[in-house]
Write an enzyme that holds these catalytic residues in place. Structure first.
Site, mmCIF file in Angstrom:
data_model
loop_
_atom_site.group_PDB
_atom_site.id
_atom_site.type_symbol
_atom_site.label_atom_id
_atom_site.label_comp_id
_atom_site.label_asym_id
_atom_site.label_seq_id
_atom_site.Cartn_x
_atom_site.Cartn_y
_atom_site.Cartn_z
ATOM 1 N N GLU A 78 89.085 16.042 23.686
ATOM 2 C CA GLU A 78 88.720 15.763 22.505
ATOM 3 C C GLU A 78 89.820 15.782 21.448
ATOM 4 O O GLU A 78 90.281 16.779 20.964
ATOM 5 C CB GLU A 78 87.449 17.031 21.857
ATOM 6 C CG GLU A 78 86.256 16.904 22.780
ATOM 7 C CD GLU A 78 85.497 15.659 22.673
ATOM 8 O OE1 GLU A 78 85.213 15.080 21.541
ATOM 9 O OE2 GLU A 78 85.290 15.140 23.891
ATOM 10 N N LYS A 104 78.936 34.543 31.149
ATOM 11 C CA LYS A 104 78.726 33.058 30.955
ATOM 12 C C LYS A 104 77.320 32.601 30.499
ATOM 13 O O LYS A 104 76.774 31.457 30.841
ATOM 14 C CB LYS A 104 79.066 32.114 32.128
ATOM 15 C CG LYS A 104 80.640 32.515 32.736
ATOM 16 C CD LYS A 104 81.170 32.097 34.086
ATOM 17 C CE LYS A 104 82.443 32.281 34.399
ATOM 18 N NZ LYS A 104 82.736 32.016 35.924
ATOM 19 N N ASP A 152 89.252 30.746 33.200
ATOM 20 C CA ASP A 152 88.071 30.326 33.765
ATOM 21 C C ASP A 152 87.123 29.854 32.412
ATOM 22 O O ASP A 152 86.738 30.464 31.814
ATOM 23 C CB ASP A 152 87.215 31.323 34.423
ATOM 24 C CG ASP A 152 85.853 30.988 35.008
ATOM 25 O OD1 ASP A 152 85.388 29.793 34.527
ATOM 26 O OD2 ASP A 152 85.127 31.713 35.670
ATOM 27 N N HIS A 193 88.512 11.448 11.896
ATOM 28 C CA HIS A 193 88.075 11.209 13.274
ATOM 29 C C HIS A 193 88.593 9.830 13.633
ATOM 30 O O HIS A 193 89.176 9.439 14.506
ATOM 31 C CB HIS A 193 86.871 11.286 13.253
ATOM 32 C CG HIS A 193 86.228 12.660 14.119
ATOM 33 N ND1 HIS A 193 86.141 12.700 15.343
ATOM 34 C CD2 HIS A 193 86.411 13.968 13.788
ATOM 35 C CE1 HIS A 193 85.999 13.903 15.589
ATOM 36 N NE2 HIS A 193 85.826 14.859 14.582
#
Lengths: 342, 342, 342, 342
Positions: D35, D165, D241, D336
């Site tokens: 991104e 998670k 991670d 953007h």
């Protein structure tokens, strides 16, 4: 202000048998509610539990909490003050003891968000549910801390990290109120006879409705069908602050088939009940608590825990009965219609 | 079963002025609770709101829900059946109409988890809060669907995706009960005089306690100080099913300084109240509802919405008053001690 | 800014067989992660699923969302504007169509809090995951609304009710991304041979760990063991925005014993994946997507759905394999130690 | 299995100045993501923070957790075993020390649900994020307990009360990973010059979008705009991670106007990062960690905390910059479009 009474219908249902490390009794259960089907629901559960040998129940933990909120100049100072406060924990406890014979500070948890310092103070409060005792004690703790840490400023006597009467996770995770588990084993034959269902069906609906259905609803520690109904009725009947059914309702039902029979349990980590304090002086409350054996001369806290155990048993009875009814298409509405016509 | 009453002390406080698209009234507020400080708290808020021009309140939405639960052989069949059911929506509505004059099916939402199909049926239910009406209607819908889709099996008349009396997110997001916003603007001078605080302090404590504090507590749509207290008292005084304070308490308080004055609002997306049905036949309830102007001859639903607006106003009064008190170190406990001694 | 690459190890595991209304394939699965045990975990699951007849998978729904935020003078005006906007829905859709060939406005949801109006705009976005397309379309919708309702003021192009890459309930309840269910039936013999476990043990650990354990943790729609691991690995391998594993990880695992065999499913309501857009132009991504058959000439959206189905199958394989391992005391650590040494 | 790499674009942005009890540095920030707008967003935030005197950051707490799960015959036995285990805490610690030089057992929390006993074991793990170390240590603790309490049976090495998670509340409330607060004060002039906004607008949008908007979405401890984007990019660039961005993203942004300037902070209670372990041996990771000064010869844990402080600073920069952009209608999309075209 003009004054009168809201008259909520109260019934005794049962009896039910309850045993455990702190209880061994066969007692009727007091329930007050405008929702009349609750009486019959709990009554059926009490009957099948008792013919099956009764309910076992145990208090795992108890505490009442209040979170105070300070403003620091920045996060670093907030952190340094927190370290200082932790080191001074024994003196916080002494500040608490000046405010009540019964309040004892047993633990403390904290959160820092930016420059805000939240302290969650955890107390035992004898036989009282302890809202006011905890608030009063926390005021003393705040005053002590404001002297200890002049960099801190008072922000609020309650910072919502307590958390009182709101749908949050902290109460289940850190403890608030009595933490009670009640369980029962119902022989397969009794499940058929009294509950018109099977152990398999009840175990299955519990996973699908109470666990998966609640999760889909975005539920928060609320894996049950209707604890709230029994809690409201029991709280009103025993003079409790019924707004605490909000955290009270956050509990989990389990059901398993064991050797062909039904094992069924309710876990209620946040039962906030007391046998003294606000609302307990009303004549009918005195009568109810006495009949339940919760006005005996015991060590402080024992009457409160007894009440919590009986409350949890009431919840178990109503939960079991409704789940069984839901396994039968049509039964629920038929029962409702019959009950409300009567 | 022996029968008596739980007598909860009931008082009228206020009056408070409430206006909006559906209401224009100055009324006292009925509250029944064992927690006596609530009376004075709401009373103070009512006074300052009224001298400041009164509360504006509006109903944004209303619906009552029940989620039914089916078992399919697998997810693909569950999905195909869902498509078929959606296409048959008008006939679901017709099935509903056979069960009640008032229940109308207005929308439907679904979840599929593995082979389970949850349908959340959304109804308007006239002036009733509508629990039973929705359950009865949903039974008819289920029967219709079981004929439409023989691949599906009945699992439960309620799948917990409704979600009734449990701490979940679905009610706020999809709607359940009346969705009401109430707001007031209090001139800075009145904040000082009646609330002994300032607009700045109240705006700040709201962000820090109600928004950030609740978030830290792992709160679920519960950015407020104590909606539950007012809801319980109002629900008991008006014959409601008070176990619905669980979803009712999930609302958000906002406070801002605007041109030096205090703008204050409460948003209550899940007010489940009614003026007919269970508990509404008790003599004191009839009296209370009549006095509130909620037993007038209006179009179905209008009496219920009026009651919800008055309820939201009560919540606003109590919320504002407590937040103001918390900005003053010491005020809360002094007030409590005084009230409980009296 | 200097520029280089973070090189995340990528492996193809499997193959696995996947069937359903929109897919019929036997394919290897691409995974990129620093956590090497994930490769072997998914690989084992793929093997046992395939020898058991393969995975069935279906897309239930798809949409991308953005919530815009307006300020109104008060709640009543916010409500009136909302009514006006709803009535003008077709024109919102036209405004969207000026911004992209692929974006279609399919639904809209709203929330009013005090004087704030949140609109959650829901789009289909062809084969793109659609973040930017939805943002651009929402900007056009905002401009249209600001003309339609001059009482409203712009507050934010995103109001967090979307909700992008945050742990919330709204995405599961209202939809965001692809909603996929994948399931498999593993004969008892295969469970023993490949997974060294039994259907009973896997069903039991799923209820106790994934459903009850997550609930106790204050989990939000997250009844699974480790979806996040497979999602991260699949997202990195296919050029997705891996920050969307946050909502992606909010799904539910189910496991049941059926006629002695294991039925196992994963439900992933928020899979945000695409085959075109940001990150999809990197050479290795092109190669991976082509190998997966997701760069074919199909109707808009079909390649994206195919990718979502393969992604869900990967999640199923890894989830099944880990749960099985956890039923064997010691297996997990032994496997980890072996894998990391190699 | 064939093997290659997923090449995620990595850039260094900044520099940014960071100070606090454990850090005093001006450093560039490494970010790897598909991104691309994230690079420019963080870069702008770094610039304005640095010209304003830099970011202050502090580690409040650190721990890694694993919850093990036992089955007891009933709740009473579960409770009795829990009491016995608590009394044996020092020996649990000794069992841990046999498994690693670095793992230390520092605390323990528990939950009982029916007959299930969940123990949440809390460790420090030196400079490693500590997943595997904690799992290995917990295996030793389980074995010790199974000998101590023969009534208990192994159910799972992980009971989801850890919680790894997944979107839960327990990690924020009980701690998991590094708990970091970072803050900055930006003079009003700099807010205008670099961020094209005002302190008032940024404070307001933070309350309305990050606090109220997230609450409406049913958010869980997630009062921020897009922590996940910066976390993903920082985690991939430093060999972490990245599936741990799920708990990492659960943090709270605060913004206040102070003496006309902007005070801005991010609170990240669950930053799971390490400087040794899985993924840290890749050549580019070595290089990145060395450049950040996180491979120095310090006491165990100090390198890990330094990395967490730099990570939090990156989050602050990106969060501040996006919120400022959102206060300007049109800025976000223009930026953007420009970035993606380049």
């Amino acid at each position: 202000m003009s004054e009168l009474f809201a008259n909520v219908p109260l019934k005794w249902v049962g009896p039910v048998r309850i045993t455990g490390p702190e209880i061994d009794v066969e007692t009727e259960l007091p329930l007050a509610t405008y929702e009349s089907p609750v009486f019959a629901t709990v009554n059926r559960g009490a009957r099948v539990a008792t013919v099956s040998g009764g309910i076992k129940a145990v208090v795992i933990d108890e505490r009442m909490t209040r979170s105070v909120l300070f403003e620091a100049p920045d996060a670093i100072v907030a952190f340094q003050c927190l370290e200082k406060i932790k080191a001074d924990f024994p003196n916080l406890g002494k500040a608490v003891e000046t405010t009540s014979r019964f309040a004892k500070l047993i633990d403390m948890d904290s959160q820092i968000a930016g420059n805000l310092l939240f302290l969650r103070l955890e107390y035992t409060t004898g036989d009282a549910s302890g809202h006011n005792m905890a608030t009063q004690a926390s005021e003393a703790v705040m005053n002590h801390i404001l002297e200890l840490c002049p960099e801190l400023k008072y922000e609020s006597l309650s910072g919502n990290y307590c958390s009182d009467k709101k749908a949050t996770a902290v109460n289940g995770i850190r403890g608030r109120g009595k933490y009670v588990v009640a369980e029962v084993t119902i022989p397969e034959k009794m499940v058929r006879k009294y509950l018109k269902s099977t152990p398999e069906k009840i175990a299955q609906i519990n996973v699908r409705k109470n666990l998966i259905g609640t999760m889909l609803a975005g539920g928060l520690r609320s894996g049950n069908a209707h604890y709230a109904n029994m809690l409201l009725a029991f709280y009103l009947a025993t003079g409790q602050d019924a707004a605490n059914i909000i955290e009270g309702s956050q509990g989990i039902t389990q059901a398993e088939v064991r050797d062909g029979d039904l094992w069924f349990s309710v876990t209620l980590p946040n039962l906030i009940v007391g046998t003294v304090g606000n609302g307990k002086g009303l004549p009918f409350v005195e009568e109810v608590l006495t009949k339940l054996g919760c006005r005996e001369d015991r060590e402080p806290g024992a009457n409160g825990r007894r009440l919590a155990l009986i409350c949890a048993a009431s919840v178990l009875c109503g939960e079991l009965s409704l789940l069984a009814a839901l396994t039968n298409p049509g039964e629920l509405m038929t029962a409702h219609r019959k009950l409300e016509r009567s």
